[in-house]
Scaffold this motif. Structure first.
Motif, short mmCIF file in Angstrom:
data_model
loop_
_atom_site.label_atom_id
_atom_site.label_comp_id
_atom_site.label_asym_id
_atom_site.label_seq_id
_atom_site.Cartn_x
_atom_site.Cartn_y
_atom_site.Cartn_z
N THR A 1 -1.35 7.55 13.16
CA THR A 1 -1.52 8.69 12.26
C THR A 1 -1.46 8.19 10.83
OG1 THR A 1 -0.50 10.22 13.84
CG2 THR A 1 -0.60 10.92 11.53
N LEU A 2 -2.55 8.35 10.10
CA LEU A 2 -2.61 7.97 8.70
C LEU A 2 -2.70 9.22 7.84
CD1 LEU A 2 -5.07 4.92 8.72
CD2 LEU A 2 -2.57 4.90 8.89
N SER A 3 -2.19 9.11 6.64
CA SER A 3 -2.18 10.23 5.69
C SER A 3 -3.02 9.89 4.47
CB SER A 3 -0.75 10.52 5.22
OG SER A 3 0.10 10.84 6.30
N GLY A 4 -3.65 10.93 3.90
CA GLY A 4 -4.36 10.76 2.64
C GLY A 4 -5.82 10.41 2.83
N PHE A 5 -6.70 11.40 2.65
CA PHE A 5 -8.13 11.19 2.89
C PHE A 5 -8.96 11.79 1.78
CE2 PHE A 5 -6.17 10.59 6.96
CZ PHE A 5 -6.94 9.62 7.59
N ALA A 6 -10.14 11.23 1.62
CA ALA A 6 -11.08 11.74 0.62
C ALA A 6 -11.66 13.06 1.10
CB ALA A 6 -12.19 10.72 0.39
N GLN A 7 -11.50 14.09 0.27
CA GLN A 7 -12.08 15.40 0.59
C GLN A 7 -13.51 15.49 0.09
OE1 GLN A 7 -10.87 19.05 -1.65
NE2 GLN A 7 -10.03 19.68 0.33
N TYR B 1 -2.44 4.19 1.32
CA TYR B 1 -1.62 5.34 0.91
C TYR B 1 -0.43 5.50 1.86
CZ TYR B 1 0.02 9.96 -0.22
OH TYR B 1 0.83 11.00 -0.56
N THR B 2 -0.67 5.40 3.16
CA THR B 2 0.39 5.61 4.15
C THR B 2 1.44 4.52 4.10
OG1 THR B 2 -1.19 6.75 5.61
CG2 THR B 2 0.84 5.90 6.62
N TYR B 3 1.01 3.27 4.15
CA TYR B 3 1.93 2.14 4.20
C TYR B 3 2.47 1.74 2.82
CZ TYR B 3 0.88 1.11 9.13
OH TYR B 3 0.76 1.17 10.50
N GLY B 4 1.76 2.15 1.78
CA GLY B 4 2.16 1.78 0.44
C GLY B 4 2.82 2.90 -0.33
N VAL B 5 2.05 3.94 -0.68
CA VAL B 5 2.57 5.02 -1.51
C VAL B 5 3.58 5.87 -0.74
CG1 VAL B 5 1.97 7.07 -2.86
CG2 VAL B 5 0.45 5.07 -2.87
N LYS B 6 3.17 6.35 0.42
CA LYS B 6 4.05 7.24 1.19
C LYS B 6 5.31 6.54 1.64
CE LYS B 6 3.76 10.71 4.87
NZ LYS B 6 2.88 11.31 5.93
N ALA B 7 5.21 5.23 1.89
CA ALA B 7 6.38 4.45 2.31
C ALA B 7 7.26 4.03 1.15
CB ALA B 7 5.91 3.21 3.07
N GLY B 8 6.85 4.35 -0.08
CA GLY B 8 7.67 4.05 -1.25
C GLY B 8 7.53 2.64 -1.78
N ARG B 9 6.51 1.89 -1.31
CA ARG B 9 6.35 0.51 -1.77
C ARG B 9 5.59 0.41 -3.09
NH1 ARG B 9 5.33 -0.91 4.16
NH2 ARG B 9 6.95 -2.44 4.71
N ILE B 10 4.65 1.33 -3.32
CA ILE B 10 3.87 1.30 -4.56
C ILE B 10 3.66 2.73 -5.06
CG2 ILE B 10 2.64 -0.85 -4.04
CD1 ILE B 10 0.22 0.88 -3.19
N SER B 11 3.27 2.85 -6.32
CA SER B 11 2.98 4.15 -6.92
C SER B 11 1.51 4.51 -6.70
CB SER B 11 3.26 4.11 -8.42
OG SER B 11 2.34 3.23 -9.06
N LEU B 12 1.17 5.75 -6.98
CA LEU B 12 -0.23 6.16 -6.92
C LEU B 12 -1.08 5.34 -7.89
CD1 LEU B 12 0.15 10.04 -6.70
CD2 LEU B 12 -1.03 8.59 -5.01
#
Length: 465
Positions: free
Chosen positions: A422-428, A350-361
């Motif tokens: 620091t990573l973003s996006g975790f399972a709640q 999520y951090t390196y891919g989605v948040k960085a704009g490389r891939i979609s959700l």
């Protein structure tokens, strides 16, 4: 009345994102639909502001892996618990024929018995033959038809007794053309691996810095090329585990365009790290095979994902502790190969891919859930949220951030490749068959909650481009 209603979230599948509720009944998805349209339930979970993902599948893990008469640092319960905190609801391990006196069928039965009563998540495994004889290869059709439609062959590690020869690979691929199923390979040229390793050792060049120079890109790409050629001439189904470099990707791209039945994964560490890790004081910890590559290779892999050439991102988890790694004495030829990673695969992508704009959700879900299910005969039972699918889902908070350390993770392995980041996006919260296994930072599932997944060769659906 429904058993469970997850409402007000945004459902994300490989096909898109939708303002939908998800209803679970009898451990299965009963319905999905616009908010407020699915009726009443015994239990209602409000997922407002969160994403609702299908349970993740990690198709490449090594749990309780043997090492120098002992084992890596986690077991079937602690490893799958850690995976569950990472949003994983199904793991695919390996039934490796360590004991060559045992048949491959008995090896698979043994691996199943080791998971039974221990796993937090659902589980499956790939049959991994180490005997390249007709008797062993002849067991594959029965395993394919009996719910284990995937096999793995090592093209290296001859000195460890793990390598299968090219004749075995040819015949295994031929059998998948006849019976269905899929053959995965660890693609490295065995002779080159040991020739270069011996040469570097003789020259005294054994620090971690030399590891990616010893196992350079040719070592992988030649084996990828050879495996793909055998898939081409047999018409078989081939899966490349942990593809890591541009040269291999170029070969893959050409073969896919020619209609060869070849599919590939990469691993989260090849997308987020490069060979400079080996120059760190703790560089030996990052030794894995294939090695971490150049920054140019990292960018090539992202391009391969964006093009749809690489369809899966796995962890290739192997829970070696700092003490395990230290047994190598900073010598890459003696250091155990492998990185822990099941729990951090989701936030890292999520951090390196989605948040960085490389891939979609949706691409993230495709890589972590839908495509692993499609590749290994679990789709649409798993890998999506649709009526009839297993009630495996993740309530995911993209805004949550954590500085990674052993203290914030849930594994007995005392380090992680992302420590300090620091990573973003975790399972709640994580649900397996409609029951919570992770909720509010706690594991609610007892060992044995997870079940063996009987897979269907006819459900393998990854080769239509």
């Amino acid at each position: 009345m429904l058993d469970l209603l997850v409402r007000n979230g945004t459902v994300v599948t490989a096909e898109g994102s939708y303002p939908y509720d998800v209803a679970i009944q009898g451990g299965k998805v009963a319905a999905i639909g616009p908010h407020g349209t699915l009726g009443e339930a015994k239990e209602t979970v409000d997922a407002a502001g969160k994403l609702v993902l299908p349970g993740l599948i990690d198709p490449h893990v090594h749990i309780h892996h043997p090492f120098k008469g002992s084992f890596a640092g986690d077991d079937f319960t602690s490893a799958t618990r850690s995976a569950a905190f990472g949003g994983v609801t199904t793991v695919c391990d390996f039934a490796i024929q360590w004991d060559k006196t045992k048949s491959l069928t008995d090896t698979c039965a043994l691996r199943k018995s080791q998971f039974e009563g221990q796993s937090i998540t659902d589980y499956a495994f790939h049959a991994c033959l180490t005997r390249s004889d007709g008797e062993t290869i002849g067991e594959l059709p029965g395993l394919i038809q009996g719910g284990i439609p995937s096999a793995k062959l090592y093209m290296t590690y001859s000195r460890q007794g793990r390598m299968s020869d090219d004749a075995a690979l040819y015949e295994a691929l031929r059998l998948t053309a006849q019976y269905g199923g899929i053959v995965g390979v660890h693609a490295e040229n065995d002779a080159m691996c040991y020739y270069f390793s011996d040469a570097f050792k003789a020259a005294g060049k054994t620090s971690p810095h030399y590891f990616p120079l010893c196992k350079h890109n040719l070592v992988e790409s030649e084996a990828v090329n050879r495996a793909i050629y055998l898939a081409k001439v047999t018409g078989g189904n081939l899966y490349i585990f942990h593809l890591s470099c541009k040269e291999s990707l170029d070969i893959l791209r050409k073969a896919q365009d020619e209609g060869v039945h070849v599919y590939a994964e990469t691993c989260i560490h090849y997308l987020t790290m490069d060979m400079s890790q080996y120059d760190r004081p703790d560089g030996a910890n990052f030794i894995c095979s294939p090695p971490l590559r150049s920054k140019a290779d990292v960018e090539a892999l992202w391009q391969g994902i964006q093009e749809g050439r690489i369809g899966v991102v796995s962890s290739d988890h192997c829970g070696f502790t700092l003490a395990n790694k230290a047994t190598g004495g900073n010598d890459f030829t003696a250091t155990p190969n492998g990185l822990p990673g099941m729990e951090t695969r989701l936030p890292a992508l999520y951090t390196y891919g989605v948040k960085a704009g490389r891939i979609s959700l949706s691409k993230m879900v495709e890589l972590l859930s839908a495509n692993p299910a499609r590749a290994f005969g679990m789709y649409p039972r798993k890998g999506t949220l649709a009526p009839g699918s297993d009630g495996d889902l993740v309530i995911f908070d993209p805004a949550e951030e954590k500085v990674i350390s052993p203290a914030v993770l849930h594994s007995p392995v005392d380090w992680n490749p992302f420590d300090g980041q620091t990573l973003s996006g975790f399972a709640q919260a994580v649900y397996l068959a409609g029951k919570p296994i992770i909720q509010d930072g706690a594991c609610l599932a007892a060992p044995g909650t997870g079940k063996f997944v009987q897979r269907d060769a006819k459900a393998i659906c990854i080769f239509d481009r």
